[in-house]
Design an enzyme around this catalytic site. Structure first.
Site, PDB file in Angstrom:
ATOM      1  N   ASP A 154       0.850  -1.185   0.000  1.00  0.00           N
ATOM      2  CA  ASP A 154       0.000   0.000   0.000  1.00  0.00           C
ATOM      3  C   ASP A 154       0.887   1.237   0.000  1.00  0.00           C
ATOM      4  O   ASP A 154       2.035   1.197   0.459  1.00  0.00           O
ATOM      5  CB  ASP A 154      -0.915   0.012   1.234  1.00  0.00           C
ATOM      6  CG  ASP A 154      -2.190   0.810   0.999  1.00  0.00           C
ATOM      7  OD1 ASP A 154      -3.247   0.188   0.802  1.00  0.00           O
ATOM      8  OD2 ASP A 154      -2.118   2.048   0.994  1.00  0.00           O
TER       9      ASP A 154
ATOM     10  N   VAL B 247       2.278   1.428  -7.162  1.00  0.00           N
ATOM     11  CA  VAL B 247       2.198   0.396  -8.201  1.00  0.00           C
ATOM     12  C   VAL B 247       2.544   0.911  -9.586  1.00  0.00           C
ATOM     13  O   VAL B 247       2.802   0.116 -10.496  1.00  0.00           O
ATOM     14  CB  VAL B 247       0.811  -0.278  -8.222  1.00  0.00           C
ATOM     15  CG1 VAL B 247       0.561  -1.045  -6.928  1.00  0.00           C
ATOM     16  CG2 VAL B 247      -0.297   0.732  -8.498  1.00  0.00           C
TER      17      VAL B 247
ATOM     18  N   ASN C 195      -5.015  -5.140  -6.778  1.00  0.00           N
ATOM     19  CA  ASN C 195      -6.224  -4.421  -6.380  1.00  0.00           C
ATOM     20  C   ASN C 195      -6.058  -2.909  -6.359  1.00  0.00           C
ATOM     21  O   ASN C 195      -7.045  -2.180  -6.447  1.00  0.00           O
ATOM     22  CB  ASN C 195      -6.648  -4.911  -4.988  1.00  0.00           C
ATOM     23  CG  ASN C 195      -7.663  -3.995  -4.335  1.00  0.00           C
ATOM     24  OD1 ASN C 195      -8.825  -3.961  -4.708  1.00  0.00           O
ATOM     25  ND2 ASN C 195      -7.198  -3.217  -3.349  1.00  0.00           N
TER      26      ASN C 195
ATOM     27  N   TYR D 138     -11.494   6.245 -16.364  1.00  0.00           N
ATOM     28  CA  TYR D 138     -11.739   5.059 -15.532  1.00  0.00           C
ATOM     29  C   TYR D 138     -12.249   3.906 -16.382  1.00  0.00           C
ATOM     30  O   TYR D 138     -11.785   2.763 -16.255  1.00  0.00           O
ATOM     31  CB  TYR D 138     -12.745   5.402 -14.437  1.00  0.00           C
ATOM     32  CG  TYR D 138     -12.890   4.340 -13.377  1.00  0.00           C
ATOM     33  CD1 TYR D 138     -11.982   4.261 -12.322  1.00  0.00           C
ATOM     34  CD2 TYR D 138     -13.927   3.420 -13.411  1.00  0.00           C
ATOM     35  CE1 TYR D 138     -12.102   3.289 -11.343  1.00  0.00           C
ATOM     36  CE2 TYR D 138     -14.068   2.444 -12.439  1.00  0.00           C
ATOM     37  CZ  TYR D 138     -13.158   2.379 -11.405  1.00  0.00           C
ATOM     38  OH  TYR D 138     -13.281   1.416 -10.436  1.00  0.00           O
TER      39      TYR D 138
ATOM     40  N   LYS E 278     -10.171   0.376 -16.772  1.00  0.00           N
ATOM     41  CA  LYS E 278     -10.750  -0.898 -16.334  1.00  0.00           C
ATOM     42  C   LYS E 278     -11.050  -1.814 -17.516  1.00  0.00           C
ATOM     43  O   LYS E 278     -10.937  -3.042 -17.408  1.00  0.00           O
ATOM     44  CB  LYS E 278     -12.008  -0.646 -15.507  1.00  0.00           C
ATOM     45  CG  LYS E 278     -11.726   0.022 -14.156  1.00  0.00           C
ATOM     46  CD  LYS E 278     -10.799  -0.813 -13.278  1.00  0.00           C
ATOM     47  CE  LYS E 278     -10.638  -0.226 -11.892  1.00  0.00           C
ATOM     48  NZ  LYS E 278      -9.770  -1.054 -11.017  1.00  0.00           N
TER      49      LYS E 278
ATOM     50  N   THR F 146     -17.089   1.744  -0.284  1.00  0.00           N
ATOM     51  CA  THR F 146     -15.728   1.940   0.196  1.00  0.00           C
ATOM     52  C   THR F 146     -15.423   3.429   0.251  1.00  0.00           C
ATOM     53  O   THR F 146     -16.283   4.273  -0.043  1.00  0.00           O
ATOM     54  CB  THR F 146     -14.709   1.257  -0.733  1.00  0.00           C
ATOM     55  OG1 THR F 146     -14.723   1.922  -2.014  1.00  0.00           O
ATOM     56  CG2 THR F 146     -15.035  -0.220  -0.930  1.00  0.00           C
TER      57      THR F 146
END
Length: 248
Positions: free
Chosen positions: A36, A62, A88, A155, A159, A190
């Protein structure tokens, strides 16, 4: 204990779907590396270690290949191997018309949500091939990789890239015993939705035939399935977990 003696990495593992996944994997016997960019991952590892689980925190961006290389090296140095990777880590996007989308915002979205997944897959699979003992990779895509949404240009593109990246790498690695699949969540309650008003959350929930938002734990259950031998005949698949959103 589906994952006894397995070593897993979860990127973006400090919160949301990532945190729920970490908790589910350790509950099934895995040793887990929480990758993270924030200190939330360190706090989670501290909690898990106190409870008797084997967990390691690695601070990772990442989108930086050097960070991913170091992540794999630290994992193998600590635990001796790598069996499972959950790619993730990702960011959300505020609704912006395509003509107002700034190139910097577009690039950041692709760097983290697509390139980050690619880099994680690249280096994890290299390690798995070196071990010659197979493995499982689960990429966290989205229903937005299958359908379009106004204002989510970057986005959607990122994805959608993850969905087809998973297919490509999946078929390429199947004969090495490495299964690469993706989970495609609907809208999940979330931190990404924290800025939304309760009224907006209610509208989003109503878009799902099930009548509510998803829970991180529900996505973690799907990830566990794909990471385990229960999904031994699944390769390059994109498992949609969306309360019926894309079935309409």
């Amino acid at each position: 204990m589906k994952l006894s003696k397995k070593v897993a990495i979860v990127t973006g593992g400090g919160s949301g779907i990532g945190e729920a996944t970490v908790r589910r994997l350790v509950a099934e016997g895995a040793k887990v590396v929480v990758a993270d960019i924030t200190d939330r991952g360190a706090a989670l590892c501290g909690e898990l270690s106190e409870a008797g689980h084997e967990a390691l925190f690695c601070r990772v961006n990442v989108a930086q290949e050097a960070d991913i290389r170091q992540l794999i090296e630290q994992t193998v140095s600590r635990f001796g191997r790598l069996d499972i990777v959950v790619a993730n880590a990702g960011i959300g996007q505020a609704a912006v018309p395509v003509e107002q989308t700034e190139l910097d915002s577009w690039q950041q979205m692709l760097d983290i949500n697509l390139t980050g997944v690619f880099l994680t897959n690249k280096h994890a699979i290299a390690q798995m091939k070196q071990q010659r003992s197979g493995g499982a990779v689960v990429n966290v895509a989205s229903i937005m990789g299958h359908v379009g949404m106004a204002g989510a240009t970057a986005y959607n593109a990122a994805k959608g890239g993850v969905v087809n990246l998973t297919r490509s790498i999946g078929v390429a690695c199947a004969q090495d015993g490495i299964r690469v699949n993706a989970v495609c969540p609907g809208f999940v309650d979330t931190a990404i939705l924290d800025a939304a008003s309760e009224e907006k959350k209610a509208r989003i929930a109503a878009m799902h035939p099930i009548g509510r938002l998803g829970r991180s734990e529900e996505i973690a259950s799907a990830i566990l399935f794909l990471a385990s031998d229960d999904a031994s005949f699944m390769v390059g698949a994109n498992l949609i977990v969306d309360g019926g959103y894309t079935a309409q």
